[in-house]
Scaffold this motif. Structure first.
Motif, PDB file in Angstrom:
ATOM      1  N   ALA A   1      -2.417  -0.119  -2.184  1.00 53.56           N
ATOM      2  CA  ALA A   1      -1.957  -0.532  -3.775  1.00 53.56           C
ATOM      3  C   ALA A   1      -2.040  -2.113  -3.538  1.00 53.56           C
ATOM      4  CB  ALA A   1      -0.455  -0.052  -3.759  1.00 53.56           C
ATOM      5  N   LEU A   2      -2.047  -2.574  -2.570  1.00 50.59           N
ATOM      6  CA  LEU A   2      -2.139  -4.136  -2.496  1.00 50.59           C
ATOM      7  C   LEU A   2      -3.170  -4.534  -3.016  1.00 50.59           C
ATOM      8  CD1 LEU A   2      -1.696  -6.594   0.800  1.00 50.59           C
ATOM      9  CD2 LEU A   2      -0.804  -6.819  -1.933  1.00 50.59           C
ATOM     10  N   LEU A   3      -4.317  -3.774  -3.003  1.00 51.30           N
ATOM     11  CA  LEU A   3      -5.780  -4.327  -3.512  1.00 51.30           C
ATOM     12  C   LEU A   3      -5.449  -4.751  -4.935  1.00 51.30           C
ATOM     13  CD1 LEU A   3      -7.661  -1.127  -2.439  1.00 51.30           C
ATOM     14  CD2 LEU A   3      -7.786  -3.575  -1.469  1.00 51.30           C
TER      15      LEU A   3
ATOM     16  N   VAL B   1      -1.332  -0.768   2.767  1.00 51.80           N
ATOM     17  CA  VAL B   1      -1.125  -0.107   1.623  1.00 51.80           C
ATOM     18  C   VAL B   1      -2.305  -0.267   0.539  1.00 51.80           C
ATOM     19  CG1 VAL B   1       0.439   0.224  -0.396  1.00 51.80           C
ATOM     20  CG2 VAL B   1       1.365   0.136   1.915  1.00 51.80           C
TER      21      VAL B   1
ATOM     22  N   ARG C   1       2.368  -6.240   7.676  1.00 50.06           N
ATOM     23  CA  ARG C   1       1.693  -5.263   8.299  1.00 50.06           C
ATOM     24  C   ARG C   1       1.665  -4.266   7.377  1.00 50.06           C
ATOM     25  NH1 ARG C   1       2.731  -1.219  11.863  1.00 50.06           N
ATOM     26  NH2 ARG C   1       4.882  -2.266  12.224  1.00 50.06           N
TER      27      ARG C   1
ATOM     28  N   LEU D   1       2.345  -3.932   4.007  1.00 50.31           N
ATOM     29  CA  LEU D   1       1.548  -4.278   2.731  1.00 50.31           C
ATOM     30  C   LEU D   1       0.253  -4.186   3.222  1.00 50.31           C
ATOM     31  CD1 LEU D   1       3.508  -7.572   1.308  1.00 50.31           C
ATOM     32  CD2 LEU D   1       3.498  -5.233   0.366  1.00 50.31           C
TER      33      LEU D   1
ATOM     34  N   LEU E   1       2.324   4.287  -7.421  1.00 51.74           N
ATOM     35  CA  LEU E   1       1.903   2.799  -7.363  1.00 51.74           C
ATOM     36  C   LEU E   1       2.806   1.907  -8.171  1.00 51.74           C
ATOM     37  CD1 LEU E   1      -2.042   3.248  -8.047  1.00 51.74           C
ATOM     38  CD2 LEU E   1      -0.747   2.642  -5.901  1.00 51.74           C
TER      39      LEU E   1
ATOM     40  N   ASN F   1       6.984  -7.143   4.652  1.00 52.70           N
ATOM     41  CA  ASN F   1       6.361  -7.003   5.971  1.00 52.70           C
ATOM     42  C   ASN F   1       4.948  -7.169   5.688  1.00 52.70           C
ATOM     43  OD1 ASN F   1       4.699  -4.977   7.574  1.00 52.70           O
ATOM     44  ND2 ASN F   1       6.950  -5.162   8.857  1.00 52.70           N
TER      45      ASN F   1
ATOM     46  N   PRO G   1      11.220  -5.054   6.848  1.00 51.16           N
ATOM     47  CA  PRO G   1      11.122  -3.901   6.035  1.00 51.16           C
ATOM     48  C   PRO G   1      11.112  -2.572   6.535  1.00 51.16           C
ATOM     49  CG  PRO G   1       9.551  -5.782   5.320  1.00 51.16           C
ATOM     50  CD  PRO G   1      10.220  -6.008   6.595  1.00 51.16           C
ATOM     51  N   GLU G   2      10.126  -2.245   7.752  1.00 52.28           N
ATOM     52  CA  GLU G   2      10.214  -0.872   8.206  1.00 52.28           C
ATOM     53  C   GLU G   2      11.735  -0.444   8.708  1.00 52.28           C
ATOM     54  OE1 GLU G   2       8.634  -3.542   9.302  1.00 52.28           O
ATOM     55  OE2 GLU G   2       8.944  -3.886  11.405  1.00 52.28           O
TER      56      GLU G   2
ATOM     57  N   VAL H   1       5.839   0.718  -6.616  1.00 53.76           N
ATOM     58  CA  VAL H   1       5.643  -0.164  -5.392  1.00 53.76           C
ATOM     59  C   VAL H   1       5.403  -1.471  -5.425  1.00 53.76           C
ATOM     60  CG1 VAL H   1       4.074  -0.395  -3.381  1.00 53.76           C
ATOM     61  CG2 VAL H   1       4.696   1.762  -4.164  1.00 53.76           C
TER      62      VAL H   1
ATOM     63  N   ALA I   1       4.125  -3.884  -3.928  1.00 48.75           N
ATOM     64  CA  ALA I   1       2.734  -4.263  -3.494  1.00 48.75           C
ATOM     65  C   ALA I   1       1.796  -4.266  -4.637  1.00 48.75           C
ATOM     66  CB  ALA I   1       2.597  -3.464  -2.283  1.00 48.75           C
ATOM     67  N   LEU I   2       2.312  -3.406  -5.716  1.00 49.08           N
ATOM     68  CA  LEU I   2       1.128  -3.329  -6.605  1.00 49.08           C
ATOM     69  C   LEU I   2       0.887  -4.708  -7.354  1.00 49.08           C
ATOM     70  CD1 LEU I   2       0.683  -0.876  -9.669  1.00 49.08           C
ATOM     71  CD2 LEU I   2      -0.900  -2.234  -8.080  1.00 49.08           C
ATOM     72  N   LEU I   3       2.092  -5.615  -7.296  1.00 48.51           N
ATOM     73  CA  LEU I   3       1.894  -6.699  -8.004  1.00 48.51           C
ATOM     74  C   LEU I   3       0.817  -7.397  -7.663  1.00 48.51           C
ATOM     75  CD1 LEU I   3       5.653  -7.483  -7.510  1.00 48.51           C
ATOM     76  CD2 LEU I   3       4.702  -6.949  -9.723  1.00 48.51           C
TER      77      LEU I   3
ATOM     78  N   ILE J   1       3.623 -11.392  -5.609  1.00 46.17           N
ATOM     79  CA  ILE J   1       4.162 -11.363  -4.127  1.00 46.17           C
ATOM     80  C   ILE J   1       4.849 -12.361  -3.668  1.00 46.17           C
ATOM     81  CG2 ILE J   1       3.907 -10.457  -1.780  1.00 46.17           C
ATOM     82  CD1 ILE J   1       1.712  -8.535  -3.129  1.00 46.17           C
TER      83      ILE J   1
END
Lengths: 344, 344
Positions: free
Chosen positions: A14-16, A12, A7, A9, B9, A5, B66-67, B12, B14-16, B21
């Motif tokens: 953590a996406l940085l 978050v 939005r 991501l 973190l 998703n 995902p949500e 998740v 998303a941390l990748l 991703i």
């Protein structure tokens, strides 16, 4: 294209990229002025920034591990407009004619008769038991999915009388910024509403970025049953299971979240116990009350303004005194908020 | 050093990094064999992999945003050992001598007298009302924080009689892998337990990576009150607020999560309605039942094995028949699990 998703991501931190994460702690706290652009400088804004700095800085004695960063927000009067009447109450009143068409005997029965008369003065005088009867009658006897669909339809067409906008436009921009700022700093944000959680859950993700399971509110019981074709259903029953007001707020928080919040925001006596419970925890705690003192840009009401009490959130002198005594921060809409709504 | 939770973190996806991703969707599904190493190849493992593939592939008609990716897990008998007695019941029995020391009259009162006698045969014969009385007496009359501290202390010292290990070691490794695999694919995982949510919440994060607010379970009412020094407290009351068993499971899911799960895992008739409710939703749904058929490595019990019924999770022939009819997948511990525990 992605099986993820976008939005979710993007919201978050953590996406940085990894190097960006290394900068997060200091950068976010220092960038608070950018993240709270609708707030005027002053003690209210400062207390939010100080709280976030203390709880996210591992060198601070008030550091809070991310998994314990819980922040709770009352909705009506704290995150969006509650005056002159709670939106969910408007929804219930709007449901009365629909229900009366299905069950004609309701037309001659009070308090439904008064609601159907359209006499605004008489409607405004309905008592709390009258309103409770309307709530129990209009919100029950249907499946949870039918209810959610009805609310969604109503929100898409219903408009506030003053701004002529969908109710979900009437959220306070400064509070939206607080939600985002806290989440960017690892807080999990929850709504803790005195009104129905099933109502708020219909739009909480879209409007506040808060998923349904992070909405705690008053709840009617549901009953598991089967449709004629054998398909399982959940039917909304006219039985109050959780009264998420006053002492019911910390009780509901324990039931649904299981932990004491580190930050809580409210605007009325119904939020008193939630703020007490939050404020009484160890370490850094933030307890804030929104004061409706801006008649021009929004509303001014409550005895703290020397105004007559109203049916909506009551900010009494006693609550004001407790806030001073316990170190809660009162947010003055008039002085602390540069802007009230996003659409302005 | 960082003002962020490393563990959170790291869990998740998303941390990748961004390029990683882009590979997530296909890579994760294809790596399922690596992510479910304790599963033997077979229909049970395959149904999990197929479900994750379908729900995370945007090209699939069964794609789930995902949500909306919610997965619920019964605990006792599904995530950890429940035989010969639920761990929380062991906790309650162990509390009886402590309570009797505080309140001596309990020593002469049934069912406490039997528990204090230490006569295992007599204890095993206690009726359900007896056990309920023990539960209500041993879990109440203290603050929520005192209770959590007691449970923590008990878990640190209590040991299972067969493996001589802390109860929290007795989780099933294959199910831990399913939890991780689903989370890596954007699912939010919840425990939906028939036993007390306050008990499970003490260790859910450490043991399952599931935060307290994602534990739904039976719940006693709590009462907001003040200590002598004026500090607010929540007292556990001997009043059942939510009976999270049977129909109470989908009802509790609605109350606490507000959405129908896409995947649900159970092992007994108490999970039937949760699996029905989950399975009856549109699109891809996964409903699975753990069958305890491995007397050597764990236990074999339930009428499906031609064994006498027991006090713990009952897997009846009727449940087995419903599973076949509704397309639920039965997991055979004996055939589907290469390994049962992490410590082996």
């Amino acid at each position: 294209m992605l099986g993820v998703n976008r939005r979710a991501l993007l919201s978050v931190p953590a996406l940085l990229s990894i190097p960006a994460i290394l900068r997060v702690t200091s950068a976010l706290a220092q960038d608070a002025s950018n993240q709270l652009p609708s707030w005027n400088d002053g003690p209210a804004k400062q207390s939010i920034i100080d709280f976030v700095r203390a709880t996210t800085d591992q060198a601070s004695s008030k550091f809070v591990p991310p998994e314990e960063r819980i922040a709770t927000f009352d909705q009506d009067g704290t995150l969006w407009v509650e005056h002159p009447m709670y939106s969910q109450m408007m929804y219930c009143l709007d449901r009365v004619p629909i229900l009366a068409a299905q069950k004609p005997p309701l037309r001659d029965e009070e308090p439904f008769k008064t609601v159907l008369s359209g006499d605004e003065e008489a409607i405004a005088k309905l008592t709390t038991p009258d309103l409770e009867r309307i709530i129990l009658t209009t919100l029950t006897g249907m499946t949870t999915e039918e209810y959610a669909a009805e609310v969604k339809k109503w929100l898409a067409t219903g408009k506030d009388h003053r701004w002529k906008r969908p109710y979900t436009d009437l959220t306070y921009k400064p509070m939206q910024e607080v939600l985002s700022y806290l989440r960017a700093n690892g807080f999990k944000t929850f709504i803790v509403t005195g009104f129905g959680q099933d109502f708020v859950r219909v739009y909480s993700d879209r409007v506040y970025g808060i998923p349904p399971e992070q909405v705690v509110g008053s709840a009617l019981a549901v009953k598991y049953d089967y449709a004629k074709d054998g398909k399982p259903l959940l039917i909304k029953e006219p039985k109050l299971m959780l009264d998420d007001n006053n002492a019911g707020k910390p009780e509901g928080i324990h039931l649904m979240i299981g932990r004491r919040p580190h930050a809580a925001f409210g605007n009325s006596t119904g939020d008193r116990q939630m703020l007490e419970y939050t404020g009484a925890g160890d370490g850094a705690r933030l307890a804030m009350l929104v004061l409706h003192d801006d008649a021009q840009r929004e509303y001014a009401y409550g005895p703290a303004q020397g105004l007559p009490d109203t049916k909506v959130g009551t900010f009494t002198q006693a609550l004001y005194d407790e806030a001073k005594k316990d170190g809660w921060t009162v947010i003055s809409m008039k002085n602390d908020w540069k802007r009230i709504f996003s659409f302005e």
